[in-house]
Design a protein around this motif. Structure first.
Motif, PDB file in Angstrom:
ATOM      1  N   LEU D  22      11.125 -20.289   8.715  1.00 57.25           N
ATOM      2  CA  LEU D  22       9.884 -19.749   8.158  1.00 57.25           C
ATOM      3  C   LEU D  22       9.716 -18.292   8.576  1.00 57.25           C
ATOM      4  O   LEU D  22       9.391 -17.421   7.771  1.00 57.25           O
ATOM      5  CB  LEU D  22       8.725 -20.586   8.701  1.00 57.25           C
ATOM      6  N   LEU D  26       9.556 -14.860   6.435  1.00 53.48           N
ATOM      7  CA  LEU D  26       8.442 -13.927   6.569  1.00 53.48           C
ATOM      8  C   LEU D  26       8.933 -12.496   6.787  1.00 53.48           C
ATOM      9  O   LEU D  26       8.405 -11.557   6.203  1.00 53.48           O
ATOM     10  CB  LEU D  26       7.541 -14.337   7.740  1.00 53.48           C
ATOM     11  N   LEU D  29       9.977 -10.752   3.750  1.00 51.41           N
ATOM     12  CA  LEU D  29       8.978 -10.550   2.713  1.00 51.41           C
ATOM     13  C   LEU D  29       8.694  -9.085   2.372  1.00 51.41           C
ATOM     14  O   LEU D  29       8.606  -8.738   1.197  1.00 51.41           O
ATOM     15  CB  LEU D  29       7.655 -11.235   3.107  1.00 51.41           C
ATOM     16  N   PRO D  30       8.531  -8.215   3.370  1.00 54.34           N
ATOM     17  CA  PRO D  30       8.182  -6.841   3.014  1.00 54.34           C
ATOM     18  C   PRO D  30       9.248  -6.241   2.119  1.00 54.34           C
ATOM     19  O   PRO D  30      10.434  -6.550   2.259  1.00 54.34           O
ATOM     20  CB  PRO D  30       8.146  -6.127   4.371  1.00 54.34           C
ATOM     21  N   MET D 293      11.154  -4.962  11.262  1.00 51.18           N
ATOM     22  CA  MET D 293      10.966  -6.390  11.076  1.00 51.18           C
ATOM     23  C   MET D 293      11.701  -7.270  12.075  1.00 51.18           C
ATOM     24  O   MET D 293      11.263  -8.364  12.358  1.00 51.18           O
ATOM     25  CB  MET D 293      11.323  -6.791   9.641  1.00 51.18           C
TER      26      MET D 293
END
Lengths: 375, 340, 346, 329
Positions: D22, D26, D29-30, D293
């Motif tokens: 997960l 995430l 995602l950006p 990230m």
């Protein structure tokens, strides 16, 4: 059999009224006994009414700076001019620089009273972005004078107007967010509780997983993933969705729990034995039995969402200026020294606490009233 | 100690509940005597105040309940056996040491719900031993020995295994046995049993009732048996007090109560119970109406609105007293205007 | 009281044959089935028109599950539930279609135990009693009319129909439940412990009402209860259940006078009787009821039976007729002289 | 019991696995991938873009591979080599940045839990046993206020009050003079002087909440028959309350640890930013703002792991305390 656990009913002469009282009437009676909740409900209604009509309620455009009024303290509404009773008015400020601290000091110019009027012409606006207008709830008779009931910020913008405008964004995020999570929660929780079996197992594990993640870091990460080039309105919905994505799990759990418990209720069984269809059982028996609880749960969720928006915007991952939300406004008070000299900047914080407090009181009252049949 | 002297004597006890809607006179002028080694059954339908009477004796009433009036005289054990010291429980602080000595020491109590009368997180042994330590503190006897002995007494085949078991590991009947062991470990002279078999199946009920009789014979304690089941009363009681809406309506020895009932309520109650033997089962005669709302008690005799022998201007005006003061042989005492 | 088994099929309204209802025991993260609770394990019943059959036993013996299976409450594991429907003729509820079941429900109804839980607190009496009518397409003033009739039938004032259940006492609520069950004029009503939660004086009111209604409409009752005195009062025949099986079934008088199963004997002698002069010398059963998830070998009752012999431990007895209409599941049924309830000579 | 613990731990591992997936999703995602961000950064700072570096990074993170391969690479690096990737913001391996900050996060969270317990426990019990007393109302009001005040706002208020009344500058865990010092008694005392502010800030909401929970649970428990039964055997009132109903009412406390820990970690994220504490919050925020990230993801992963461990511990404690759970009833 103690006082606390018994349903308290109105006086005995009203028995007939009580006997034919529906669930909602019983709930209303019970809720009305909870004084704090009733008062809170009015406060919330007041804030939402304000949120609907911000353009009209706010005396000024929240983004128009006033160079002559930076960090001006709140003005006082006065009734006595030169010792005589006068209609409500304010004095304008004259400023001078304190020779020692070199700070600007505001003093009242007691020569000229500026009467306050309702329904005055002021900054033009577009109500809800649709209808033009320039009338404001209140303002000064003299269009050149200014009234700052909550002081101003560093650019001399009217704090009251800013707080009022912030109400719309912050309160609506709470509301829309709750509706979104309700939709998700009811759908997934209902499916989970209704079908049971593997579907239930899967959804349950998913919920547990989501709930075990620390909420705020998750919010942070999700909001950071929102594209930078989005417009304010897109960001607004983006943030709402981010908040709901995290918050639906609790609602789903409540829905599922109630569903499972209610499915075992004898009256549901009775309906089934009567030949009632599934649709009838769901909409005539299950749903009415859980709505009241759900409303209470939702009421307690809204403040959490408001706080979530506030927190995100506060640290710069949520909404950003020039959008005015309570979180954005609070971001301005990060510098403690500024706040120390201009404490009125905290008025946003006071609003947040009051609104959240009222939601909690109301939610508590609703929860107590939600099941009027327990003894 | 004189067998004619009551161990416990309740005089004109009034226990009321003050709640938002008003005052519930749950117990409203009850007088009772409990004699050594005897079983007094208090019988009545739900809401008649029988359990509140029991809770008043031990002073373990719910928060809203208060003893408004009356005395509960208890003859204490110890000291000079011929005189015995008498204490009024109403005068004691319910949280005080004297009252706590009496609870479990002089008067033990067992409850209706065997499922929930033990804390789920401590072992049976621990919870019974706690009572033993409170009331049987002697240096030379280990509480564990006492408890194992008592567990064997109440019918556990393997007391040492039961000692370390948790309540949820026992069946309802077994839990009730353990509860009895806990109530009796302090060797009280009175045992209050508040509907002890209501939640049990009939064969388990028979086990528990027989056990109680056996223990009574062994330990010689008096039992206050609270129940709504007339069958259980007939099986267990020596003396019977029938309650209705906070009052005792009839009182007497068990045989007379069942075979020469006088109060219309008791008569009606007996006629409304189905008999076990199909041959004896003729039509039931239910009592008409229902028990009135506790907030709107009828004036006069509380039973008069449902009474088949209602006498206008008498029953609805004056509250009948339990007469005569001392029961005549072969007669019960009934609180009814028919007998005044 | 007639003690005749309904012989011809037309006098019979319900015949249950070898009914089995096993519930899975699920455990762990993935809820795997680790065993079965044999709640009902081979039940045979027969109920005649206008008759009352009592189904008695202690908690967990499967009587309520049996009752609910009969009304299609569960998907049964095995067996037949034959119902003599006036419209459809003989149907097997265990394998019936949804539509047919809907139709059967008009003729087979239930009264539930809990007078508080069985009425939806959010509906008025009109809506509760009128629900079966509505489901079957009876609406508006016709429905109101019917509900009013039903309420007076069960001894409630029709004006009460706009009230909510919280306005009623336990006994009155049970009357509402009865009115609901009778709304569609069924031929058979299953009474699932209808008076267990009530006080003695109210219990008698409800029992009398049930008898009255039976006389009036020729209802057949399957009366599930644990109170043997109530069953004795109201039933024509009684079936005794123990751990999912019927161990004895006979006309009421025979069963109470001369039980043939040791469990029945013990059960009867356990019941405290409201007469201090007539207390049975009770037979107290030792031990606990067998665990339906893990039953003992042979006769399920043998570990507690004071007459048990070697055969009982090894061989499971069949339910077989001892005399006409008297069935018993015991190897020793013919040899034992068991004690009934009739008063011993004083 | 051992079996129960083993079962819980066995469950913990797949949970962790799913969470790591997960988290990986995430951090993907950006918009834009890690490499483009790095290149953009380099271009901004005028650095020479080194082709070898690009290839190195591409290989290291498997950026030319499908997503699931990238994930496997990432997770196996973490699990087997303790390599969390590289933070370009800091120009050093993520692992070097996170550990100390995680440690402080744990210290603060545990400290807050202790604070919450010490404060809420006696108050909750008193409030329930003295229902409707003046103190009870006071506590209830405090509970509502505590719940309504977001902790970062409370931090602001405290800092503001400290500054305007006493001239204190609150924030940080050490005075500047001790910031870079080695550990000493004086430094420890200095830490204690600073520590109470975050503890109070973090603990207030939790305290308010737990008092409310404990109070209502205890009020329920006080009505239970086992309390009456214990009373009927002559147990003293004080002992009775603490031994019987409190013992049961405490269960939500225990299971609360599972929930409190993620909450504290959550709350700490923002409070730390306000109070500029050396915990995960500020760094994670910066990492997120600058789309660093791998750093942000590592933090999220570790925080989620902490929270899971909290749940695990509370489950085990709960089982220790309650035989019914232990035996799977």
């Amino acid at each position: 059999m103690t006082a606390e656990t018994m349903t308290v009913l109105p006086a005995a002469d009203a028995t007939e009224r009580l006997d034919t009282a529906s669930q909602w009437q019983l709930m209303r009676w019970r809720f009305l006994r909870h004084k704090a909740a009733v008062v809170s409900l009015f406060v919330i209604a007041f804030f939402y009414a304000m949120a609907i009509a911000v353009e009209f309620v706010a005396p000024y455009d929240p983004n128009i700076p006033n160079v002559f009024y930076q960090y001006a303290p709140p003005m006082r509404i006065r009734f006595l001019h030169e010792g005589r009773l006068h209609r409500p008015f304010t004095y304008d400020y004259v400023q001078s620089r304190d020779p020692k601290t070199l700070r600007m000091v505001f003093a009242e110019d007691e020569e000229q009273p500026h009467p306050i009027r309702f329904w005055v012409k002021g900054d033009p606006y577009r109500f809800w972005g649709l209808w033009r207008g320039d009338r404001h709830l209140f303002g000064l008779e003299n269009p050149d004078a200014r009234i700052f009931l909550l002081g101003t910020d560093e650019l001399g913008r009217d704090m009251l107007s800013r707080v009022v405008y912030g109400t719309r964004i912050s309160l609506s995020i709470g509301f829309i967010g709750v509706i979104l999570s309700l939709a998700l929660g009811v759908l997934l929780g209902g499916v989970s509780g209704y079908f049971g079996g593997t579907v239930d197992l899967f959804i349950q594990r998913m919920i547990e997983l989501l709930q075990s993640l620390p909420q705020i870091p998750l919010w942070l990460t999700l909001s950071a993933a929102l594209p930078r080039e989005w417009t304010a309105i897109q960001i607004y919905f983006g943030i709402t969705i981010v908040i709901s994505v995290v918050a639906w799990t609790e609602i789903a759990r409540v829905v599922r729990g109630r569903f499972l418990a209610l499915r075992e209720e004898e009256f549901v069984l009775a309906a089934r034995f009567l030949g009632a269809s599934e649709t009838r059982i769901i909409f005539r028996h299950l749903v009415p039995s859980m709505t009241s609880h759900l409303i209470a749960v939702l009421t307690l969720r809204i403040p959490e969402m408001i706080l979530a928006e506030t927190a995100l915007s506060f640290i710069g991952l949520g909404l950003q200026a020039p959008v005015v939300s309570w979180g954005v406004l609070l971001a301005d008070v990060q510098n403690i020294r500024t706040v120390a000299s201009s404490p009125w900047l905290f008025s946003t914080g006071v609003c947040i606490i009051v609104v959240v407090l009222c939601f909690n009181f109301t939610g508590d009252g609703l929860r107590d009233a939600a099941d009027p049949y327990t003894h | 100690m004189d067998a004619d002297q009551p161990l416990l004597e309740i005089r004109d006890l009034k226990t009321h509940f003050h709640i938002r809607q008003g005052t519930v006179r749950a117990v409203d002028g009850v007088s009772l005597s409990v004699f050594p080694g005897q079983t007094l059954a208090i019988v009545g339908e739900s809401g008649c105040g029988k359990s509140i009477t029991a809770q008043s004796i031990l002073r373990i009433l719910p928060r809203a309940g208060r003893i408004e009036h009356g005395h509960i005289h208890l003859q204490l054990s110890g000291g000079d056996p011929s005189r015995g010291e008498i204490v009024d429980l109403v005068g004691l602080n319910p949280k005080g040491g004297a009252m706590r000595e009496i609870r479990g020491g002089e008067i033990g109590m067992i409850f209706q719900e065997p499922m929930s009368t033990f804390s789920p997180v401590y072992t049976i042994g621990h919870q019974i031993a706690e009572a033993a330590r409170l009331h049987r503190t002697t240096d030379d006897i280990e509480p564990r020995e006492l408890v194992l002995d008592m567990l064997a007494h109440v019918g556990f085949a393997h007391p040492d295994r039961t000692w370390s078991q948790y309540p949820h590991e026992l069946s309802g009947g077994m839990r009730q046995r353990a509860m009895i062991a806990m109530a009796l470990i302090g060797r009280p002279r009175i045992l209050i049993a508040d509907e002890p078999t209501t939640a049990l199946d009939v064969t388990t009920e028979a086990q528990i009732l027989r056990l109680m009789k056996r223990l009574q014979a062994e330990f010689g304690m008096a039992i206050i048996f609270i129940t709504h089941d007339l069958g259980v009363v007939a099986r267990m009681a020596d003396q019977v007090a029938v309650m209705y809406l906070g009052n005792i309506v009839e009182q007497g020895d068990v045989d007379t109560v069942f075979h020469a009932p006088r109060h219309p309520y008791l008569k009606a109650l007996l006629r409304s119970v189905p008999r076990l033997d199909p041959a004896e089962n003729i039509g039931l005669e239910p009592i008409s109406g229902m028990v009135p709302d506790p907030f709107s008690r009828p004036a006069g005799c509380p039973f008069h609105p449902r009474c088949p022998e209602f006498m206008p201007d008498t029953c609805d005006t004056a509250v009948p007293q339990l007469l005569p003061a001392v029961a005549e042989p072969g007669r019960t005492r009934a609180a009814c205007h028919l007998y005044t | 009281m007639t003690a005749q088994t309904p012989a011809g099929t037309e006098a019979t309204i319900l015949r249950v044959r070898d009914l089995r209802m096993h519930f899975p025991i699920q455990k762990g993260f993935l809820r795997r089935t680790v065993g079965w609770i044999k709640a009902v394990d081979g039940v045979d019943l027969e109920l005649g028109r206008g008759q009352t059959l009592g189904l008695v036993g202690e908690s967990g013996c499967g009587k309520t599950t049996t009752a609910r299976c009969i009304l299609g409450g569960y998907e049964v594991t095995d067996g037949e539930i034959l119902f003599n429907d006036p419209e459809l003729g003989w149907v097997d509820i265990a394998s019936i279609s949804k539509d047919e079941m809907f139709s059967v429900r008009r003729n087979a109804q239930i009264i539930l135990q809990d007078p508080y839980g069985s009425l939806n607190p959010r509906m008025t009496v009109l809506d509760i009693v009128g629900e079966p009518l509505l489901i079957n397409g009876i609406r508006g003033s016709e429905r109101e009319q019917r509900v009013a009739e039903l309420l007076s039938l069960v001894g409630l004032r029709p004006e009460y129909m706009s009230r909510y259940p919280h306005a009623f006492s336990g006994g009155q609520r049970q009357r509402i439940g009865i009115a609901r069950a009778l709304a569609l004029q069924p031929q058979m009503v299953i009474c699932d412990e209808p008076v267990s939660a009530l006080d003695v004086s109210i219990q008698a009111q409800i029992l009398n009402l049930l008898e009255e209604l039976q006389d009036r409409f020729g209802l057949a009752y399957l009366f599930v209860a644990h109170q043997l005195n109530v069953v004795s009062h109201i039933c024509d025949r009684v079936a005794v259940m123990y751990v999912g099986k019927v161990v004895e079934s006979a006309p009421t008088g025979q069963l109470y006078d001369r039980p043939r199963h040791p469990y029945t004997e013990a059960l009867l002698s356990s019941v405290p009787r409201p007469d201090p002069r007539n207390q049975a010398d009770e037979i107290v059963l030792e031990g606990e009821v067998a665990d339906p998830a893990n039953p003992p070998s042979g006769c399920l009752f043998h570990p507690r039976c004071r007459y048990a012999v070697e055969q009982c431990r090894l061989e499971e007895p069949e339910l077989r007729p001892a005399t006409a209409g008297h069935f018993v599941r015991c190897h020793l049924a013919d040899d034992l002289e068991l004690m009934g309830v009739s008063a011993p000579a004083a | 019991m051992t079996q129960y613990i083993i079962k819980r731990i066995l469950l913990f591992i797949p949970m962790l696995f799913v969470i790591s997936m997960l988290v990986f999703v995430l951090i993907q995602l950006p918009p834009g991938d890690y490499l483009t961000t790095v290149l953009m950064r380099m271009a901004e700072s005028g650095e020479e873009v080194d082709q070898a570096l690009i290839e190195g990074l591409t290989r290291q993170y498997g950026l030319d591979r499908p997503l699931y391969r990238q994930y496997l690479l990432w997770i196996s690096n973490i699990v087997f080599r303790g390599n969390f990737g590289r933070s370009f913001e800091w120009g050093m391996p993520v692992a070097d940045i996170i550990w100390e900050r995680l440690a402080w996060t744990v210290v603060l969270s545990l400290g807050s839990i202790v604070f919450i317990w010490i404060v809420s426990f006696p108050i909750g019990v008193y409030s329930a046993t003295h229902q409707y007393s003046f103190f009870d109302y006071l506590v209830t009001l405090f509970g509502f206020l505590g719940k309504a005040t977001p902790n970062f706002l409370l931090a602001l208020i405290l800092m503001w009050a400290g500054w305007s009344w006493f001239g204190w500058t609150m924030g940080g865990l050490f005075s500047p003079e001790y910031q870079r010092e080695a550990w000493s008694w004086a430094k420890f005392v200095d830490l204690l002087k600073h520590l109470w502010v975050p503890l109070v800030v973090l603990g207030t909401a939790g305290t308010a909440n737990l008092i409310r929970i404990l109070r209502s649970n205890l009020l329920d428990e006080l009505e239970k028959p086992y309390v009456q039964a214990a009373r009927a055997k002559g147990v003293s009132e004080f002992k009775l309350i603490w031994k019987y109903p409190v013992r049961i009412a405490i269960n939500p406390f225990i299971s609360g640890i599972g929930g409190v820990l993620p909450e504290l970690i959550s709350g700490a994220a923002i409070v730390s930013i306000v109070l500029s504490l050396p915990t995960t919050g500020p760094v994670m925020l910066n990492a997120l703002l600058s789309q660093d990230m791998y750093l942000a993801g590592s933090f999220l992963l570790m925080l989620a792991t902490l929270a899971l461990i909290g749940t695990l511990i509370s489950d085990i404690l709960l089982a220790l305390l309650d035989p019914r759970i232990r035996q799977g009833v």
